[in-house]
Enzyme design. Sequence first.
Site, PDB file in Angstrom:
ATOM      1  CB  CYS A 345      -0.989  -0.028   1.161  1.00 57.51           C
ATOM      2  SG  CYS A 345      -2.396   1.102   0.929  1.00 57.51           S
ATOM      3  CG  HIS A 442      -3.809  -3.306   3.575  1.00 62.14           C
ATOM      4  ND1 HIS A 442      -2.655  -2.884   4.186  1.00 62.14           N
ATOM      5  CD2 HIS A 442      -4.381  -2.183   3.048  1.00 62.14           C
ATOM      6  CE1 HIS A 442      -2.534  -1.574   4.044  1.00 62.14           C
ATOM      7  NE2 HIS A 442      -3.564  -1.131   3.355  1.00 62.14           N
TER       8      HIS A 442
END
Length: 504
Positions: A345, A442
Site C-alpha cells: 500500500c 493488505h
Amino acid sequence: MSALTFDDKIKKLRPIMFVGTGSDVGKSVIAAGFCRIFKKDGFSPAPFKAQNMSLNSYVTADGLEMGRAQVVQAEAAGIPCQSDMNPVLLKPTNDRSSQVILNGKAVGNQSAYEYFMANDRRELFAAVKEAFDRLSEQYNPIVLEGAGSISELNLKHRDITNLRMAAHAGAATYLIADIDKGGVFGSVYGTIALLSKEERALMKGIIINKFRGDGRLFEDGKRMLEELTGLPVVGLLPYFRDIHIDQEDSVSLETKFRQSTAGKVNVAVVLLRRLSNFTDFDRLESDERVNLFYSQDPAEIEKADIIIIPGSKNTIEDMLAIKNNGVATAILKSHKSGKTVIGICGGYQMMGTEISDPHGVEGSIEKIPGLGILPVATELQNRKTTTQCSFSFLENPAQCTGYEIHMGFTKIHAAASPVATFEDGRQDGFLLNVKTWGCYIHGILDNDHVIEFLLKPYAASLEKPRASIHDFKEEQYNKLADIIRQNVDMDLIYKSLIIKSEVC
C-alpha cells in the site's frame, strides 16, 4: 462452561460492556475472549465499539471500513464482520487531525477540536445508537468495548463510546484495570469515585488484568478494592505471552522493537510514524522460521534479510521522514546488495519514483520523490478505494484473499509485471524481481504460498510451520477463552446478564 446451566428457556442475555481505567488495559483482547466464550456456550454474540481511533482498519465484504479490533472480536465470535460493529472510526492523519469514517465511509478530515466540540456529536451519537440497535436485532449478547478511561470529566458529556452507550444498551458493565502499569488501587477507586450515581448503577464488577505471580497473594488487595468501591472483583487475569491475538493499535508494537537474530530469517518492518495495518505481518511473525521486528534504526534495518515498507496514513510525510532519518538510505543499500525489499500500500507508493498530492489529500506538500526502486508513480486522489479481493499471486493459480484501503492511483512506467491478478482480470502491483516488489493489497502475507515465495531465498533449510493461519487463530481464541474461564467468576458474570423474564 460455568457452574450455571442454560436451557431453551433462557434465550436472551443483556449486553455486556468492558470499560477501562485508561487506554491499553486489555479491553479489546478481553472482549474477544468473551465473544469466544459466549459462542462456545451456545449463544450468538457480536462485538460493538461505538468509536475507534486507530490506523489499523479492515474492509467488510460490502466494501465498508471499520476498526480491526472488532474484526478480531467477530472472528472470535465466529461471524462475519460488518460496519455496524464499529460505526465511527477515526484515522489520525497528523498530530492534530483525523479522517472520520462513519458507517464505513470516509466523510472528511477534522481536527480534534472540531470533532469533539462540534454540534454533530449529537448526530454521531444517534448514528452509533442506530448501529447498535440494528446489531442487537441480529445477535445476542452484544459485547461492547469502551475507549480509554471512563472518568475523563472534561469529555464525558460529549462521550459517544463509554457509559452513555452502556446506558443506551442496558449493558452490564465491567471495569478493567491493568495492574502491570502500577497504581491499580488509585486508578480503580478514582475511576469509580468520579462516576455519577446513574453511571455507578451501570457497574457490575472489576477485572484486574496482567497480574504477575501467584494470584493468592492478591486476596487482601481484592478485598480492599471491593470495600473501597462496593463492587466485586470478578477476575484476576494473569499476564500471558503465549496467546497471540491481533492488537488494536500500534501501542503494542513497543514489545516488537527487537533486533536481528542468528538462525532465523530476519524481517524488518520499517517503523513509520503513521504506520497503518500492522496486522499485515502477524501471520509472518507467527512463522517459527522468522524473526520479525519493527525498527527505524538504519543500522538494524540493514542487518535484515527482508525489509518490508508497510502502509501509511500519511505517505508523503512518512516518505520525508525516512529520507531525513537515514532509513531510506538503508533501504536502498540493502536493495543494491541483493536483499529483499517489498512494499504494501503506502510502502508500494514509496518504492516508486514520485508521490504527488495535487488535491491536498494528505497536507500541503504537493509532490515528493520516492525511493526510485520501482518504475511507478502515484497520485493521491480524493476517492477512497475500500474493497475485499480474491486474486492469484504471480503465476500461481491458487486463490488468495486480501483487501484494499487506499486513496491513490499508481501508474506503471514500464512493461506490465503484476504481482496480483484479480478475478475480474484487473492487475495490481509491480514485480521487479523475486526479491523486489510492491502492491496495494493488505493481507497479502496472510496467504501461505505468498509467505513461501517471500522466504524461499532464505529458509530452504528451515522446517515449514504445520498449522494454517486459520487453525492458528482458532487455537489462540480458544486458549484465550480458557484462561478467562479459569480466572474469572463466570457465574457472577452470567447472573448479571440473565434477563429475569427469560427465566421460568
